[in-house]
Enzyme design. Sequence first.
Site: not given
Length: 282
Positions: A60, A211
């Site tokens: 990341y 989500l």
Amino acid sequence: MTNSTITLADDLTITRMGYGAMQLAGPGVFGPPKDRDQAIAVLRQAVDLGVTHIDTSDFYGPTVVNEIIKEALHPYPEGLHLVTKVGARRGPDASWDVALEPEDLRRQVHENLEHLGLDVLDVVNLRTAAREEVNRDSIAEPYTVLAELQQEGLIRHLGLSAVTMEHVREAAAIAPFVTVQNLYNLVNRADDDIVEYCAAHGIAFASFFPLGGFSPLQSETLAKVAARLDATPQQVALAWLLQRSTTSVVIPGTSSLTHLRENIAARDLVLPADAVAELDAV
């Protein structure tokens, strides 16, 4: 909520409501964040709100997110567990590249240790794919490398990410693992069999993109249930996942303090049976 934590080993109890740190990097999970101070504040707020399970990876950024975690939280509070992953690298063009060669995996583990400021990693997930797609090749060789690093004392516990049921069985024959982290949410339930396997074996099933990730969940039923319960659709989607199985954990990510607090509040939202039935039918 009741059952707000899950114990996966004698030295590993985590909150089922975790925090995914991916969004603390720049756009496309590449480069530094626009507001580093805000990223640090979000991490510290997550811990202040009782989260003991932070998901991260050295790819990341790359390295950016782990370095921010170290700056924000090191020395790490007792009971906080960082779950990282190896198996991918980022190209200079921000590409996501599979990186499962044995020597590279060893380097990745050492890089995670260095950038997080640790001598041993709590949990390392072997990620089979660079992005959401699944790589169906055998994981015996790369997973064995991580099992060897565990024996050497650099990793406490092993995990899997972006895997098939075949991978799960293959890994189980080599060395125990405490978590499986796959794409799973209200509208994407292809891995129901893995969810059930994890529940039966006391293994955490961590839904990434709970989500919807880069394509937020869209569901009329979800919106209606949320309105009825005076909650946000995101909170209902997270609560549904937490009630999906006894070993389900969630790692929603955000770089916003407001969204962080909203997400974490979902751990206290208990969905009534009729709402669960409606959502199960989505």
